[in-house]
Motif scaffolding. Structure first.
Motif, PDB file in Angstrom:
ATOM      1  N   MET A   1      20.592  42.688   5.715  1.00 19.26           N
ATOM      2  CA  MET A   1      21.433  41.722   5.023  1.00 19.26           C
ATOM      3  C   MET A   1      21.949  40.673   6.006  1.00 19.26           C
ATOM      4  O   MET A   1      22.430  41.011   7.084  1.00 19.26           O
ATOM      5  N   ASP A   2      21.857  39.399   5.633  1.00 16.93           N
ATOM      6  CA  ASP A   2      22.343  38.298   6.463  1.00 16.93           C
ATOM      7  C   ASP A   2      23.857  38.248   6.358  1.00 16.93           C
ATOM      8  O   ASP A   2      24.417  37.772   5.362  1.00 16.93           O
ATOM      9  N   VAL A   3      24.554  38.755   7.387  1.00 20.65           N
ATOM     10  CA  VAL A   3      26.012  38.868   7.323  1.00 20.65           C
ATOM     11  C   VAL A   3      26.666  37.503   7.293  1.00 20.65           C
ATOM     12  O   VAL A   3      27.640  37.280   6.559  1.00 20.65           O
TER      13      VAL A   3
ATOM     14  N   VAL B   1      36.285  41.029   5.822  1.00 18.79           N
ATOM     15  CA  VAL B   1      35.469  41.385   4.655  1.00 18.79           C
ATOM     16  C   VAL B   1      36.262  42.256   3.681  1.00 18.79           C
ATOM     17  O   VAL B   1      36.249  42.029   2.472  1.00 18.79           O
ATOM     18  N   ALA B   2      36.979  43.261   4.213  1.00 18.08           N
ATOM     19  CA  ALA B   2      37.748  44.158   3.341  1.00 18.08           C
ATOM     20  C   ALA B   2      38.830  43.392   2.590  1.00 18.08           C
ATOM     21  O   ALA B   2      38.964  43.512   1.367  1.00 18.08           O
ATOM     22  N   GLY B   3      39.629  42.610   3.317  1.00 17.83           N
ATOM     23  CA  GLY B   3      40.732  41.889   2.693  1.00 17.83           C
ATOM     24  C   GLY B   3      40.272  40.892   1.655  1.00 17.83           C
ATOM     25  O   GLY B   3      40.843  40.811   0.547  1.00 17.83           O
TER      26      GLY B   3
ATOM     27  N   VAL C   1      40.859  31.297  11.167  1.00 19.88           N
ATOM     28  CA  VAL C   1      39.792  31.357  10.168  1.00 19.88           C
ATOM     29  C   VAL C   1      39.688  32.757   9.569  1.00 19.88           C
ATOM     30  O   VAL C   1      40.098  33.740  10.192  1.00 19.88           O
ATOM     31  N   LEU C   2      39.124  32.824   8.390  1.00 20.63           N
ATOM     32  CA  LEU C   2      38.860  34.107   7.744  1.00 20.63           C
ATOM     33  C   LEU C   2      37.564  34.701   8.289  1.00 20.63           C
ATOM     34  O   LEU C   2      36.719  33.997   8.832  1.00 20.63           O
TER      35      LEU C   2
ATOM     36  N   LYS D   1      29.841  33.502   4.583  1.00 26.28           N
ATOM     37  CA  LYS D   1      30.055  32.110   4.169  1.00 26.28           C
ATOM     38  C   LYS D   1      30.317  32.025   2.673  1.00 26.28           C
ATOM     39  O   LYS D   1      31.238  31.321   2.214  1.00 26.28           O
ATOM     40  N   ASP D   2      29.541  32.778   1.901  1.00 28.12           N
ATOM     41  CA  ASP D   2      29.712  32.778   0.439  1.00 28.12           C
ATOM     42  C   ASP D   2      31.038  33.424   0.043  1.00 28.12           C
ATOM     43  O   ASP D   2      31.733  32.938  -0.863  1.00 28.12           O
ATOM     44  N   LEU D   3      31.412  34.510   0.736  1.00 29.18           N
ATOM     45  CA  LEU D   3      32.659  35.213   0.427  1.00 29.18           C
ATOM     46  C   LEU D   3      33.864  34.315   0.710  1.00 29.18           C
ATOM     47  O   LEU D   3      34.801  34.227  -0.105  1.00 29.18           O
ATOM     48  N   ILE D   4      33.857  33.644   1.852  1.00 27.91           N
ATOM     49  CA  ILE D   4      34.963  32.749   2.217  1.00 27.91           C
ATOM     50  C   ILE D   4      35.060  31.594   1.224  1.00 27.91           C
ATOM     51  O   ILE D   4      36.166  31.191   0.811  1.00 27.91           O
TER      52      ILE D   4
END
Length: 847
Positions: free
Chosen positions: A459-461, A420-422, A444-445, A466-469
């Motif tokens: 919050m749905d992690v 998440v940070a990267g 995988v990320l 999925k959206d961030l990737i």
């Protein structure tokens, strides 16, 4: 005045809780009851008694002081706040330590609930305060009973497990007040049209805590919710980075280049030195006699001016140094203050503003090297301050002007780690027009977040991840290397070359900045039957099994959670920060699925700091039972059969009942520690960055540079820095992006003039310097005189190892020449002292 802007940051801060709004503490009616903010003023040299702690009633020194914690916080009664303010435990410990430094015989008693030392190095800080003689931490609610009409002492009533209710008088009572939202929060909300939460802080988007409900308006610092200084600093950078994304098209169009006065050539002049001695509030002046040090400085050779300042680093003081340098005509400056590590750039800038070369500055460290280590030896500390100033003045007389030089900056960034940070950091940098390379060790990320289902706030992690990737893979400027291992890192700030092995091939990545975001790992317990019994899980595993619908867990009759497994012990002397909230989150989930389940949480201190306190209270209201234990009498876990059923029996002492409880559990869940990533040491070696005592990455300065390393051009974010929640990780990731962009958005970066240089006439080509240099800054070159060592000033960090190793003294470290250092050494002991010592030796020989 009307100002047209493209974005707004609301950094409205906090308002300290006012205890006069409730009657129970006697504030404003009892003279010797003060708030922690009042006490800060008493400790300050600019305070009412010039740094001396005195009672208001009779101006006497208090010999017995009590602190009452959680004043205005963690209470649901009218006029109080239900949340935890997060900072009070640690600032109280600071005040206790400072009090004992000033008055060693003062008795300090702290009445507290949980000790919430959840931050980086906070656990050790608490232990430091707790170990002081005359300091006692008592776990009890306390109430102010009355004021003694004759002595004005304050009576406090509290309870102990051993002796029941007690009453005791104190000379002074300090109320550790919490943090309220800014006093004008309603007006701010109405003016800017932003939504607030029920407590009066900004209503957070948990996937991006800087956002408000209005596009273009962001928040930073404590207006997000109660927070401390380091997080306030990096959320400021974070909000700045998001505004950079929004207004990138305007970048550089409104900027003005700073123009310094023309530099005076004073190399032919006799040294004329100005000395400024800083009080540093009370940090120095409470121990060192500052006026005496100023008077002494005026007696030293080449000193033409000396002056004391309350805070030399303050804007007005820095301007005063500049103005006086012009007015008095001195050509060298000595600042007797703190370490040059953080403030030397500021003071160098004041010299540039005065038209002097910035390397005509020397800093005499009379804080870390004197007042802080000799707090109880004031006369000796003052004498030592005189010695340090004398040595600094002697060195300053030999200082020479040096020129810095510009290095080109490669505008690309390397992100080490694809969690998440990267990913958050990478996207923020890429959204501002810069190429970004993500190097991820796995296929995988996602990192540790792949194993988390929700945050405690709901919050749905996995949906967020999925959206961030998806954003990362779709961004044209972001490139990802999977199954990647860093093999070599070369170069310097603005121009790094990193060799990476990825998916069977080797490639070189050229970049100007690096962000380390390698995350952290989960401790695999060796205690409590973990991996020996299939009914024992970690908290993360329980969350995963709940998501899978594992009925062995969701239908369990009894579930026991054990906190602080693998942390807060001798091996890992830190709090893993997230575990208490994780336990509460899982407990609430299970209660929702199976309301009849008996859930016990065995804890040492529940550290649901900030707004998470409300979930702790909700869990208690839903019947989750909390049992405190101590490390000396930790829970015992045994596997057995009871009534033909496999159970795990957890035995734990209950300090309230004074008995041991036996809890027969279907499931045991362990709060396993967050530990540094396996690759931490390897990455630290590649980028030449340091680690903390707990082996997380160590930032350059906990408050001033919380996302930067001492190594230029290398930045830090996420759990590689220290365990943290997802929202905190996002904050810090944007903060690291903001700091990295201050480098990447410039065409050049300035390199230090304090570098090594080889005198080829003296070089004998032995190669000792090349072996010693860890930066690869020295190599042999062919010259008319044969093979000689030569320093690449771009790579040189000026650490001085090579010139110390050189057997012929052929290498000179500029700004630390032999002449400068020997002058300083010669000044360490005066001629008179040497003669006295020689006379004493002669007398002994005669005897």
């Amino acid at each position: 005045m009307e100002i047209k802007v493209g974005a707004i940051i609301l950094s409205a801060g906090i308002t300290p809780f006012d205890p006069s709004s409730v009657d129970e503490y006697g504030y404003a009616t009892m003279q010797n009851v003060v708030t922690s903010m009042d006490y800060e003023r008493l400790l300050s040299s600019t305070g009412p008694y010039e740094g001396q702690v005195k009672r208001i009633s009779d101006k006497k020194y208090p010999k017995k002081i009590a602190w009452i914690q959680c004043v205005g916080s963690r209470r649901v009664t009218e006029g109080n706040n239900s949340y935890c303010s997060g900072v009070c435990c640690t600032y109280t410990q600071k005040q206790v330590i400072l009090t004992k430094d000033h008055y060693s015989d003062t008795e300090c008693t702290i009445f507290h609930n949980d000790i919430r030392s959840f931050g980086k190095d906070f656990e050790r800080y608490f232990q430091r305060a707790d170990a002081l003689e005359g300091v006692e931490f008592i776990r009890s609610y306390a109430s102010v009973v009355r004021e003694n009409p004759e002595t004005k002492d304050i009576a406090i009533r509290y309870a102990t497990t051993d002796e029941g209710v007690k009453e005791e008088e104190f000379d002074m009572v300090v109320l550790s007040v919490g943090l309220n939202p800014p006093s004008a929060y309603k007006e701010i909300s109405d003016m800017f049209g932003i939504e607030l939460n029920s407590h009066g802080f900004n209503k957070q988007d948990h996937s991006n805590p800087m956002l408000t409900n209005r596009p273009g308006i962001f928040v930073s610092g404590a207006f997000q919710g109660p927070t401390d200084i380091p997080e306030s600093v990096f959320t400021a950078s974070a909000a700045g980075s998001q505004i950079g994304e929004l207004l990138d098209y305007r970048r550089g169009k409104l900027a003005k280049e700073r123009i310094y006065p023309e530099e005076r050539d004073v190399s032919g002049e006799e040294p004329k030195i100005g000395v400024f001695v800083c009080h540093c509030g009370s940090n120095i002046s409470a121990v060192v006699n500052v006026p005496s040090t100023v008077d002494y400085a005026l007696t030293l050779p080449n000193v033409v001016f000396a002056k004391e300042q309350i805070f030399s680093c303050a804007t007005n003081s820095a301007q005063e140094i500049t103005d006086l340098a012009k007015e008095k005509g001195f050509n060298r400056v000595v600042i007797a203050a703190c370490s040059p590590r953080t403030l030397e750039p500021l003071f160098r800038d004041t010299l540039r503003e005065a038209g002097l070369n910035q390397y005509y500055l020397d800093m005499a460290n009379i804080r870390e090297h004197c007042s802080w280590v000799h707090a109880k030896q004031k006369d000796e500390a003052t004498k030592k301050a005189h010695d340090i100033v004398r040595m600094s003045v002697a060195r300053a007389a030999y200082l020479e002007p040096l020129q810095e030089f510009d290095l080109p900056v490669n505008p690309a960034a390397l992100i080490v780690g694809g969690g998440v940070a990267g990913m958050t950091c990478a996207l923020s940098i890429a959204n501002q027009g810069h190429e970004v390379q993500i190097v991820e060790k796995n296929k995988v990320l996602g990192g540790m977040a792949l194993r988390l289902q929700t945050t405690i706030e709901g919050m749905d992690v996995q949906a967020y991840l999925k959206d961030l990737i998806k954003k990362v893979y779709q961004h044209p400027l972001v490139h990802v290397s999977h199954q990647a291992t860093i093999k070599k890192v070369e170069g310097y700030v603005g121009s790094f070359v990193t060799t990476v092995e990825t998916e069977g091939r080797v490639k070189e990545i050229k970049h100007g900045a690096t962000v380390v975001a390698i995350g952290a790992d989960e401790y695999k317990p060796s205690e409590y039957l973990y991996k020996e019994n299939d009914q024992v899980f970690t908290h993360i595993e329980v969350e995963e099994e709940i998501a899978k619908g594992n009925e062995a867990i969701t239908n369990a009759e009894t579930l026991v959670m054990i906190q602080c497994v693998g942390s807060r012990n001798e091996e890992r002397n830190y709090c893993s920060r997230v575990c208490c909230s994780h336990a509460i989150k899982n407990a609430l989930k299970l209660k929702k699925i199976n309301p009849e389940m008996r859930i016990y949480i065995l804890f040492r201190d529940m550290r649901t700091y900030g707004l998470r306190e409300d979930y702790y209270r909700e869990a208690s209201d839903q019947g989750v039972q909390f049992i405190r234990y101590t490390p000396e009498d930790a829970p015992v876990v045994e596997a057995m059969k009871e009534g033909g059923k496999d159970i795990v029996r957890v035995t734990v002492p209950d300090s309230i009942l004074g008995q041991k409880l036996e809890l027969d559990a279907d499931i045991v869940s362990l709060a396993s520690a967050v530990i540094p990533a396996e690759s931490t040491h390897e990455i630290a070696s590649h980028f030449k960055v340091t680690l903390s005592p707990d082996e997380f990455f160590k930032e350059a300065h906990v408050k001033l540079k919380p996302v930067e390393f001492s190594a230029d051009g290398v930045f830090l974010c996420g759990t590689a820095h220290y365990p943290k929640h997802i929202q905190e990780t996002i904050n810090q990731a944007y903060g690291a992006a903001g700091r990295a962009l201050t480098l990447l958005t410039h065409d050049t970066v300035v390199a230090s003039g304090s570098v090594c240089e080889v005198n080829e006439y003296d070089c004998v080509s032995c190669g000792a310097c090349i072996t010693a240099c860890t930066y690869g800054a020295i190599e042999f070159v062919e010259t008319p005189k044969g093979k000689k060592a030569r320093v690449n000033p771009v790579l040189c960090k000026g650490d001085g190892v090579c010139n110390a190793k050189c057997p012929t003294s052929a290498i000179i470290l500029k700004h630390f020449t032999d002449k400068e250092l020997l002058g300083q050494i010669d000044a360490a002991v005066t001629k008179e002292e040497i003669m006295e010592q020689m006379d004493a030796v002669l007398e002994l020989e005669e005897v």
